[in-house]
Design a protein around this motif. Structure first.
Motif, PDB file in Angstrom:
ATOM      1  N   VAL A  17       5.921   4.771  -6.071  1.00 34.45           N
ATOM      2  CA  VAL A  17       6.244   4.344  -4.817  1.00 34.45           C
ATOM      3  C   VAL A  17       5.887   2.384  -4.980  1.00 34.45           C
ATOM      4  CG1 VAL A  17       5.612   4.110  -2.106  1.00 34.45           C
ATOM      5  CG2 VAL A  17       5.797   6.356  -3.258  1.00 34.45           C
ATOM      6  N   GLY A  18       4.553   2.532  -5.407  1.00 38.50           N
ATOM      7  CA  GLY A  18       4.119   0.917  -5.452  1.00 38.50           C
ATOM      8  C   GLY A  18       5.078   0.045  -6.236  1.00 38.50           C
TER       9      GLY A  18
ATOM     10  N   ARG B 121       0.153   8.380  -3.743  1.00 34.27           N
ATOM     11  CA  ARG B 121       0.153   7.306  -4.809  1.00 34.27           C
ATOM     12  C   ARG B 121       0.250   7.984  -6.328  1.00 34.27           C
ATOM     13  NH1 ARG B 121      -5.293   4.610  -2.221  1.00 34.27           N
ATOM     14  NH2 ARG B 121      -4.086   3.794  -0.470  1.00 34.27           N
TER      15      ARG B 121
ATOM     16  N   LEU C 102      -0.570  -2.604 -11.858  1.00 38.87           N
ATOM     17  CA  LEU C 102       0.832  -2.519 -11.051  1.00 38.87           C
ATOM     18  C   LEU C 102       1.420  -3.757 -11.399  1.00 38.87           C
ATOM     19  CD1 LEU C 102       3.034  -1.428  -9.400  1.00 38.87           C
ATOM     20  CD2 LEU C 102       1.669  -2.222  -7.477  1.00 38.87           C
TER      21      LEU C 102
ATOM     22  N   GLU D 215      -3.031 -12.614  -4.077  1.00 39.39           N
ATOM     23  CA  GLU D 215      -4.493 -12.205  -4.503  1.00 39.39           C
ATOM     24  C   GLU D 215      -4.833 -10.740  -4.398  1.00 39.39           C
ATOM     25  OE1 GLU D 215      -4.284 -14.077  -0.726  1.00 39.39           O
ATOM     26  OE2 GLU D 215      -3.386 -15.447  -1.838  1.00 39.39           O
TER      27      GLU D 215
ATOM     28  N   ALA E  24      -4.105  -1.728  -8.789  1.00 40.44           N
ATOM     29  CA  ALA E  24      -3.199  -2.883  -8.284  1.00 40.44           C
ATOM     30  C   ALA E  24      -2.989  -3.887  -9.124  1.00 40.44           C
ATOM     31  CB  ALA E  24      -3.645  -3.456  -6.897  1.00 40.44           C
TER      32      ALA E  24
ATOM     33  N   ALA F 195       0.745  -1.200  -0.005  1.00 37.86           N
ATOM     34  CA  ALA F 195       0.120  -0.074   0.272  1.00 37.86           C
ATOM     35  C   ALA F 195       0.855   1.229  -0.065  1.00 37.86           C
ATOM     36  CB  ALA F 195      -0.843   0.288   1.198  1.00 37.86           C
ATOM     37  N   THR F 196       0.361   2.200  -0.611  1.00 32.62           N
ATOM     38  CA  THR F 196       1.112   3.538  -0.623  1.00 32.62           C
ATOM     39  C   THR F 196       0.098   4.431  -0.106  1.00 32.62           C
ATOM     40  OG1 THR F 196       2.156   3.045  -2.764  1.00 32.62           O
ATOM     41  CG2 THR F 196       1.840   5.370  -2.210  1.00 32.62           C
TER      42      THR F 196
HETATM   43  C1  LIG Z   1      -1.895  -0.326  -5.781  1.00 31.94           C
HETATM   44  C2  LIG Z   1      -1.021   0.666  -5.041  1.00 31.94           C
HETATM   45  C3  LIG Z   1       0.029   0.070  -3.919  1.00 31.94           C
HETATM   46  C4  LIG Z   1      -0.330   1.267  -6.217  1.00 31.94           C
HETATM   47  O1  LIG Z   1       0.426   2.217  -5.701  1.00 31.94           O
HETATM   48  P1  LIG Z   1       1.119   3.557  -6.376  1.00 31.94           P
HETATM   49  O2  LIG Z   1       2.311   3.901  -5.401  1.00 31.94           O
HETATM   50  O3  LIG Z   1       0.048   4.471  -6.665  1.00 31.94           O
HETATM   51  O4  LIG Z   1       1.833   2.869  -7.699  1.00 31.94           O
HETATM   52  P2  LIG Z   1       2.704   3.543  -8.618  1.00 31.94           P
HETATM   53  O5  LIG Z   1       2.656   5.068  -8.563  1.00 31.94           O
HETATM   54  O6  LIG Z   1       3.971   3.006  -8.279  1.00 31.94           O
HETATM   55  O7  LIG Z   1       2.201   3.150  -9.921  1.00 31.94           O
HETATM   56  C5  LIG Z   1       2.695   1.795 -10.706  1.00 31.94           C
HETATM   57  C6  LIG Z   1       2.001   1.312 -11.509  1.00 31.94           C
HETATM   58  O8  LIG Z   1       0.630   0.836 -11.382  1.00 31.94           O
HETATM   59  C7  LIG Z   1      -0.712   1.384 -12.053  1.00 31.94           C
HETATM   60  N1  LIG Z   1      -1.499   2.226 -11.523  1.00 31.94           N
HETATM   61  C8  LIG Z   1      -1.428   2.960 -10.143  1.00 31.94           C
HETATM   62  N2  LIG Z   1      -2.433   3.657  -9.915  1.00 31.94           N
HETATM   63  C9  LIG Z   1      -3.350   3.382 -10.759  1.00 31.94           C
HETATM   64  C10 LIG Z   1      -4.524   3.756 -10.931  1.00 31.94           C
HETATM   65  N3  LIG Z   1      -5.155   4.569  -9.995  1.00 31.94           N
HETATM   66  N4  LIG Z   1      -5.221   3.176 -11.966  1.00 31.94           N
HETATM   67  C11 LIG Z   1      -4.484   2.626 -12.836  1.00 31.94           C
HETATM   68  N5  LIG Z   1      -3.510   2.156 -12.761  1.00 31.94           N
HETATM   69  C12 LIG Z   1      -2.737   2.586 -11.618  1.00 31.94           C
HETATM   70  C13 LIG Z   1      -0.029   1.742 -13.114  1.00 31.94           C
HETATM   71  O9  LIG Z   1       0.229   1.042 -14.340  1.00 31.94           O
HETATM   72  C14 LIG Z   1       1.420   2.337 -12.691  1.00 31.94           C
HETATM   73  O10 LIG Z   1       2.342   2.460 -13.685  1.00 31.94           O
HETATM   74  P3  LIG Z   1       2.529   3.744 -14.777  1.00 31.94           P
HETATM   75  O11 LIG Z   1       2.492   5.089 -13.531  1.00 31.94           O
HETATM   76  O12 LIG Z   1       3.828   3.554 -15.242  1.00 31.94           O
HETATM   77  O13 LIG Z   1       1.383   3.887 -15.377  1.00 31.94           O
HETATM   78  C15 LIG Z   1      -1.968   1.992  -4.613  1.00 31.94           C
HETATM   79  O14 LIG Z   1      -3.162   2.390  -5.604  1.00 31.94           O
HETATM   80  C16 LIG Z   1      -2.642   1.524  -2.946  1.00 31.94           C
HETATM   81  O15 LIG Z   1      -2.140   1.571  -1.991  1.00 31.94           O
HETATM   82  N6  LIG Z   1      -3.910   1.094  -3.190  1.00 31.94           N
HETATM   83  C17 LIG Z   1      -4.541   0.765  -2.022  1.00 31.94           C
HETATM   84  C18 LIG Z   1      -4.041  -0.618  -1.198  1.00 31.94           C
HETATM   85  C19 LIG Z   1      -4.339  -1.642  -2.049  1.00 31.94           C
HETATM   86  O16 LIG Z   1      -5.232  -1.852  -2.894  1.00 31.94           O
HETATM   87  N7  LIG Z   1      -3.061  -2.660  -2.303  1.00 31.94           N
HETATM   88  C20 LIG Z   1      -3.369  -3.720  -3.289  1.00 31.94           C
HETATM   89  C21 LIG Z   1      -3.698  -5.026  -2.277  1.00 31.94           C
HETATM   90  S1  LIG Z   1      -4.049  -6.097  -3.579  1.00 31.94           S
END
Ligand SMILES: CC(C)(COP(=O)(O)OP(=O)(O)OC[C@H]1O[C@@H](n2cnc3c(N)ncnc32)[C@H](O)[C@@H]1OP(=O)(O)O)[C@@H](O)C(=O)NCCC(=O)NCCS
Length: 146
Positions: A82-83, A78, A116, A105, A113, A72-73
């Motif tokens: 970071v993710g 976000r 990603l 999962e 997610a 999670a970020t």
């Molecule tokens: C999923 C999560 C961890 C992604 O973290 P983040 O730091 O925002 O991710 P990043 O900025 O590193 O993005 C990496 C890739 O993820 C995808 N991505 C991230 N946010 C996205 C969004 N809102 N919609 C679509 N794709 C997305 C993209 O492909 C992105 O790559 P790109 O920037 O080259 O297009 C974050 O949205 C989060 O914390 N969500 C809530 C917790 C959660 O659901 N965790 C997963 C549990 S299974």
């Protein structure tokens, strides 16, 4: 944004747990979070910028399987990479421990997610109907062979 991925310490855990609490509909309890962190099979990582915790991830390694337990970020940080950095670090770590594949999962509706994970090469190999008890949502099982 400049940040570093480091192993999560007990000092980081409170702030990381705050991210857990705001990131999931059914977050882990604080007790589960700390116990998972202290499980010798689990490796926890934090993304940090000037002492601030931006995100975290947990990977469990059992024999040659790396199970991504959680990632999670912080909502304010976000879409800044970071993710991606956390996942990259966990996968590199797992490969360094001789894991041959990673599994996770994810809720079927969690597009951010899923995207990603697909970017790292994870593919959907199975679907578990009604896996998430809070809303009966299906889980997708995703696999990455190293
Ligand atoms: C999923 C999560 C961890 C992604 O973290 P983040 O730091 O925002 O991710 P990043 O900025 O590193 O993005 C990496 C890739 O993820 C995808 N991505 C991230 N946010 C996205 C969004 N809102 N919609 C679509 N794709 C997305 C993209 O492909 C992105 O790559 P790109 O920037 O080259 O297009 C974050 O949205 C989060 O914390 N969500 C809530 C917790 C959660 O659901 N965790 C997963 C549990 S299974």
């Amino acid at each position: 944004m400049t940040f570093a991925i480091t192993p999560m310490t007990m000092e980081d855990a409170d702030k990381a747990y705050e991210i857990e609490a705001v990131s999931f509909n059914t977050p882990w309890s604080k007790d589960t979070f700390i116990k998972t962190m202290n499980n010798p099979l689990t490796h926890a990582f934090a993304a940090k910028a000037e002492g601030e915790i931006l995100g975290y991830g947990f990977v469990m390694i059992v024999l040659d399987e790396a199970h991504i337990l959680n990632i999670a970020t912080h909502p304010e940080h976000r879409k800044k990479g970071v993710g991606k950095a956390l996942m990259g670090e966990m996968l590199d770590f797992a490969k360094g421990k001789n894991a041959s594949f990673a599994l996770l999962e994810v809720r079927k509706s969690n597009n951010a997610a899923i995207k990603l994970y697909e970017n790292f090469g994870f593919v959907i190999i199975d679907e578990r109907k009604g896996y998430y008890q809070d809303n009966n949502e299906d889980a997708l099982i995703m696999l990455l062979n190293f």
